[in-house]
Every structure is written in C-alpha cells, then in structure tokens.
Design an enzyme around this catalytic site. Sequence first.
Site, PDB file in Angstrom:
ATOM      1  N   ILE B  12     -11.455   3.931  -2.632  1.00 26.60           N
ATOM      2  CA  ILE B  12     -11.730   3.278  -1.328  1.00 26.60           C
ATOM      3  C   ILE B  12     -13.143   3.376  -0.969  1.00 26.60           C
ATOM      4  O   ILE B  12     -13.687   2.457  -0.688  1.00 26.60           O
ATOM      5  CB  ILE B  12     -10.880   3.886  -0.364  1.00 26.60           C
ATOM      6  CG1 ILE B  12      -9.334   3.846  -0.517  1.00 26.60           C
ATOM      7  CG2 ILE B  12     -11.325   3.135   1.122  1.00 26.60           C
ATOM      8  CD1 ILE B  12      -8.936   2.362  -0.718  1.00 26.60           C
ATOM      9  N   GLY B 110      -3.912   7.901   4.502  1.00 27.44           N
ATOM     10  CA  GLY B 110      -3.398   9.325   3.947  1.00 27.44           C
ATOM     11  C   GLY B 110      -3.302  10.430   5.081  1.00 27.44           C
ATOM     12  O   GLY B 110      -2.416  11.342   4.978  1.00 27.44           O
ATOM     13  N   SER B 139      -2.757   2.828   6.421  1.00 24.24           N
ATOM     14  CA  SER B 139      -2.509   2.643   4.619  1.00 24.24           C
ATOM     15  C   SER B 139      -2.604   1.239   4.286  1.00 24.24           C
ATOM     16  O   SER B 139      -2.071   0.258   5.014  1.00 24.24           O
ATOM     17  CB  SER B 139      -1.351   3.542   4.178  1.00 24.24           C
ATOM     18  OG  SER B 139      -0.276   2.698   4.450  1.00 24.24           O
ATOM     19  N   CYS B 140      -2.495   0.916   3.043  1.00 22.60           N
ATOM     20  CA  CYS B 140      -2.497  -0.506   2.510  1.00 22.60           C
ATOM     21  C   CYS B 140      -1.082  -1.018   2.874  1.00 22.60           C
ATOM     22  O   CYS B 140      -1.205  -2.253   3.278  1.00 22.60           O
ATOM     23  CB  CYS B 140      -2.539  -0.379   0.967  1.00 22.60           C
ATOM     24  SG  CYS B 140      -1.572   0.822   0.159  1.00 22.60           S
ATOM     25  N   ASN B 141       0.012  -0.437   2.502  1.00 21.08           N
ATOM     26  CA  ASN B 141       1.255  -0.828   2.887  1.00 21.08           C
ATOM     27  C   ASN B 141       1.544  -1.277   4.352  1.00 21.08           C
ATOM     28  O   ASN B 141       2.144  -2.246   4.715  1.00 21.08           O
ATOM     29  CB  ASN B 141       2.413   0.178   2.285  1.00 21.08           C
ATOM     30  CG  ASN B 141       2.784  -0.128   0.814  1.00 21.08           C
ATOM     31  OD1 ASN B 141       2.722  -0.946   0.220  1.00 21.08           O
ATOM     32  ND2 ASN B 141       2.610   1.141   0.358  1.00 21.08           N
ATOM     33  N   ARG B 168       3.177   0.619  -6.680  1.00 20.35           N
ATOM     34  CA  ARG B 168       2.501   0.782  -7.708  1.00 20.35           C
ATOM     35  C   ARG B 168       2.262   2.417  -7.883  1.00 20.35           C
ATOM     36  O   ARG B 168       2.137   3.093  -7.063  1.00 20.35           O
ATOM     37  CB  ARG B 168       0.939   0.236  -7.963  1.00 20.35           C
ATOM     38  CG  ARG B 168       0.153   0.875  -6.744  1.00 20.35           C
ATOM     39  CD  ARG B 168      -0.735   1.936  -7.315  1.00 20.35           C
ATOM     40  NE  ARG B 168      -1.773   2.516  -6.735  1.00 20.35           N
ATOM     41  CZ  ARG B 168      -1.372   3.847  -5.805  1.00 20.35           C
ATOM     42  NH1 ARG B 168      -0.130   4.042  -5.563  1.00 20.35           N
ATOM     43  NH2 ARG B 168      -2.379   4.470  -5.166  1.00 20.35           N
ATOM     44  N   GLY B 195       7.207   2.208   7.407  1.00 19.56           N
ATOM     45  CA  GLY B 195       7.672   1.556   8.663  1.00 19.56           C
ATOM     46  C   GLY B 195       7.409   2.226   9.902  1.00 19.56           C
ATOM     47  O   GLY B 195       6.635   1.719  10.901  1.00 19.56           O
ATOM     48  N   HIS B 220       1.293  -3.283  -5.021  1.00 17.00           N
ATOM     49  CA  HIS B 220       2.413  -3.160  -4.347  1.00 17.00           C
ATOM     50  C   HIS B 220       2.992  -4.445  -4.337  1.00 17.00           C
ATOM     51  O   HIS B 220       2.501  -5.459  -4.356  1.00 17.00           O
ATOM     52  CB  HIS B 220       2.445  -2.558  -3.002  1.00 17.00           C
ATOM     53  CG  HIS B 220       1.683  -1.299  -3.037  1.00 17.00           C
ATOM     54  ND1 HIS B 220       1.839  -0.200  -3.707  1.00 17.00           N
ATOM     55  CD2 HIS B 220       0.636  -0.811  -2.139  1.00 17.00           C
ATOM     56  CE1 HIS B 220       1.342   0.938  -3.414  1.00 17.00           C
ATOM     57  NE2 HIS B 220       0.506   0.513  -2.467  1.00 17.00           N
TER      58      HIS B 220
END
Lengths: 340, 340
Positions: B12, B110, B139-141, B168, B195, B220
């Site tokens: 990152i 994180g 985060s990315c998700n 991933r 979520g 992902h």
Amino acid sequence: MKNIAVIGYGVIGKRVADAINLQDDMKLAGVCDIISDWRIQNAVRKDYDIYAATEEASDKMKSEGISIKGDMQELLKKSDLVVDCTPKKIAAQNVAIYKEQNIKFILHGGEKHETTGHSFSAENNYESAINLNATRVVSCNTTSILRTLTALKRADLLDYARGTLLRRATDPWESHLGGIMNTMVPEKDIPSHQGPDAKSVDPDLDVITSAVKVPETLSHMHFWNVKLKKQASKEEVLKAFKTSSRIKLIRYDQGLVSNNTIKEMFLDMGRPWGDMYEVALWEDMLKVVGDELFYAYVVDNQAIVIPETIDAIRALTGIETDAVKSISKTNESLGIINSY
Amino acid sequence: MKNIAVIGYGVIGKRVADAINLQDDMKLAGVCDIISDWRIQNAVRKDYDIYAATEEASDKMKSEGISIKGDMQELLKKSDLVVDCTPKKIAAQNVAIYKEQNIKFILHGGEKHETTGHSFSAENNYESAINLNATRVVSCNTTSILRTLTALKRADLLDYARGTLLRRATDPWESHLGGIMNTMVPEKDIPSHQGPDAKSVDPDLDVITSAVKVPETLSHMHFWNVKLKKQASKEEVLKAFKTSSRIKLIRYDQGLVSNNTIKEMFLDMGRPWGDMYEVALWEDMLKVVGDELFYAYVVDNQAIVIPETIDAIRALTGIETDAVKSISKTNESLGIINSY
C-alpha cells in the site's frame, strides 16, 4: 522510414507493436487480428491503425464500434516488413501470402526453422540476418539459452551445457483456459526441443535440455549444469555474463527469492505489464566446482523476445548493419540498462 | 502546500507515495521503512526522500548504499500529516507517537475503528472527515461494499445486502511465503468482519458477509444478494451504480470472464502494477428477480484504497471541503475515467 505491420495482436503482438512505436527509425503501419473484445480495445486506446484479418472479423469489429482501416491485404500493401505474431497454424498459412507478395517477414519461435531458413538471436547472429527476406526470432526459452551460452562461449569458457527447464503452464491472461493445477507435467522426450532449437542459430553449441511444465504463470526458470573448457573462477564466469547487456545479474540475498518477487520488482520499475526483457540470473546462487558451472535464471516468456524482434527488423530491413548499435538502440528505447 | 509522510513502504505504502506525488495540492515529504532490499530500491529509483524507522534499519540501509535523509522523527517534523501503511502491530505503536506529536494521521483497514474514532469512504462520508485529526481508510473489501451499497442507497433501492466474499490468499509478491494451495479456507465466523466493518462508516447499512480464502493472488471477488426496497428494473439498478465514478461496469460477453483477464486489461491500459482502483462489476451478469438483486464484482486489494487515501488526505488537511471536487481531482490524476 520503413513501415512495419504486426499480424496477430496477442501476448507477443501487442508488445511488439508498442516496441516498434517507441523506435525512431521505423514506423508501425498497423495491427491486424480477428479479435473484437477487450483485447483489441488496447489497440483502439493506443490509436493504432487496426485491420481485420477476415471478413467475419471485420463485421464483428464493426458491430463492436471498432473503426477499421481495411483488411490484411491493404495493410500488407502499406508495409515493408511483417512481424507475424499469430498462433502456429495461422502463421504457416500467412507465410504463403508474404512470399507471394514478396514482403519481408519475421516469425516467432513456434514456427519451424525451415520455414524461414534463418533463426535469429541478436547477440549471436545479427550480421547473418542483414537484408534477408525472412527470419524466425527463436522462442523465449531458446533466446535465454543463446544469450547465456553465447556469453560463456565469447569468453572461451563453454565446453557443453545441460539444462532443466521449468516452464510456466500458460500465459497469465489465459490461466482460466489452459491452466494446470497441483501437478507437474514433464515433456516425454529428452532432449526437449529447446536445446536442439538453439542449434538453429548456433550449430556449434553442445546443449541438451529437459523440460517440465509447472503450475504457475509468471515465468520460466532454468537450472543449468555447464562443463567449462577449463577451470575458472566465479569472477571469470560473472565477467563473461556481464558482456551481455540482456543478462541481468540479480541477488537472492537482496530478497529476490522467487519468480513472483522478481515480477514485482519489474512492476515497481514501471515496465509495461511488468515486462522483463532480460534474463534474470542469480549471481550469488551461481557456483563453480572445478571445471563445472551451476546456475539458475528466470525468463519472462511474454517479454524476452521483444527486443530481439526489434533488432531482427533492423537487420532484415538493413536500416542498421551494426549489431552492437542496434542492440544498444533497442535497449535504450525499452529501458534495458545495466543497473536498476 | 501540505507535506505528507508515508510510513511503511509496502504494497500500500509504495502506491500511496506515487499517488501523492501525482497531486498538485500536496507534497510527498518522504517515505519511512525498515527494509533495505529490492523493495526500497523502488523509492531510490523514484528519488523519494528515504527515512529509516529504526537505528538498526538505518545501519542496514547505509551498508546497502542507500542514502538516508534521517530517522522517523525527522520526517514527522517536516510533515503535516502521516499516512501509516505499516503492518497491524507497528501501526498501533506509531499512533501513540503521532498523538504525542499532535500530527494528523491516516490508518488503513487493518486497524480498529476505535483507534481513530472515524472510518473513511470518500463517496459515503467525506464531509464528516474534514479537518479531523485522524481517520481510518477502511479495507479493500469494505471499500468495495460501501461504494456499491452507497450507490444503491442513493437511489433509494437498498433494503438489505448479503454477500459472499472470495478473498485472494495473499499479495502477489508474497505468494512464496503466505500462499495456500489446492484448498479453500473459510472464515469460521459468520458474519465475517467486513460487513460489520462497513457499518463503521455507515451505521444504517444492513449488511451481512461471509468470507473464504481461495488459492489465487490477483484480486478478491464478491457475490451479492440484495433485497431491494421495491421492485426495480435492471436499468434502474445499473443507473444507480453509474452514479459512482469508481464502479466500472464490465461485460462478460466482451471476453472479461475471469479475474486474470480483468487484470490483463488493466495492465494493457498501462496502469502501474496493473492497478484497478475501481470496483469492476459485471453488467451483463447482474440480475434482478422481483425485488431481489444479484451481482458479482472484482476488487483489486492492492489498489482500491489508493484514491480513497488521497481523498482522506484532502479531507483531514481541509485543502478541499467539497467531496465531489476531491474525488474528481483524484480520479483525474490516477486515470480513473468512465470509459476505457
């Protein structure tokens, strides 16, 4: 200025087109393919002139809103030389057309040596290709074999070479189609074809290879066992490899411990697609035992033949008759420098 | 001009540094890390000011010939804001330092929401971050969940959302260390953390996720089942997604049939490392059945938070108080455009 056509806009073709476009002594006449999906959009974005290889492809491209300059014949008429980057069977059919129209052409490693009568590897035999009508740039694996063994030969160190080739299973974008998983698939025949293929460029090489497909898509990796003509120090061997501008000595103790770390370094460098035009050879892993030499390196199967192809264009068209000058010009245009 | 420090030059951090460097309203003060191998060479090549996070690292870097501007303290003194891109436990230690020195800071997904008291997703809550001392870019998700569900919410279509996240296994360069093979590893707990994490940005979202790690490193992939507030047409749903400049609608029938083909397209586009800042959502796969909506998309875990981080810098420093203007400026600098 010579006009160069690229027939086949796949993994190799798209890279060759970009590389031609970077040169100041040749011009990209256009690219020709049958694809009409996201892959050809790359040529649209880059504003390349696009030609359709078949009438069916032409209709499909037009229905996708792609602007077409004409058919393959029209592209050939505008071109002084064709680089054919199509799959095996297509290339063989195209050769008849190129010959009939008396247009110079370059094939890639999937084709047979006999089709052109000349096979090319810049650091080895550039001069013999000057003003020829056709040549074949040998495959990625064969190119790496020639670069490394030619360097040892120039230093009068090479007696014979035996190599084990770990081949990537398929190209990254295709791994949903031609992938393998959880297996290793050896070629049945020893020698595998790459060693003998290197002799199509340099008949004097004594080289035998074995090959196995492994479940990854990043690059090939070769392990070599070379019999030297005489006892030599590690320094002498490294000095020999350093005479090639397209062998990049890398260090395992610098954290480059795998082919995915090497890939990431080339992505860090901003190379398109993370392309590695060089053979990345582990300097600290390399070992000399008496008159035996052991080393390993990584080969980017998508990229290593790109500088070779540019040099082959210069040789065939005769726009540069000095190998060293062509190699150096190509290197500069692609960012191939000795230190990173 | 605000000076921005990047602490942690990994997957990152190196991207954030490049993105800051592309902006005309902020300045990269320097990067700080403990690494001394090929990874930091990327910062050397780019001529970034390099700071050593520890004395030991400083000695190691110097012995590798890396020129160092100073230690972390010196970098902080020159900076108006810090983007912390270090691994989890290090970031937690650093926060105490940032607070003590009263320097603004941004953490990544994180970390816990409580550490900053604010979690950030540009299209959702930019305004609430303006002039704050700290935020956490989720985060990315979670970012992908917020972008897509926020778009549906804006169109008053969202009742609740249930998603299955295929993650991933590890980052590409690390797959020789933290890879998995020939397996799928589910998270034990449902809901998985992503979520609930989205609620740290938007408490009103009704969203439940499950997650499983799959043996690949490219990106992902999420599959969603959304209950709509009312019956709606596919066109209405697509129109809602199109209101986000960071959702890219892609087509399966255009050959984009897998995450490796999507990756190749972004490499074709010349994005650094093939980075995809957008959520790539399959337009033709998307299906509406009554008041239920089904769709799938791909998330580049290495890249999606980069534009978010740039926007978070603008919000925290107050150099731009209009979310739309910041998003648009960031998009332009990174080449995020609606058509490719």
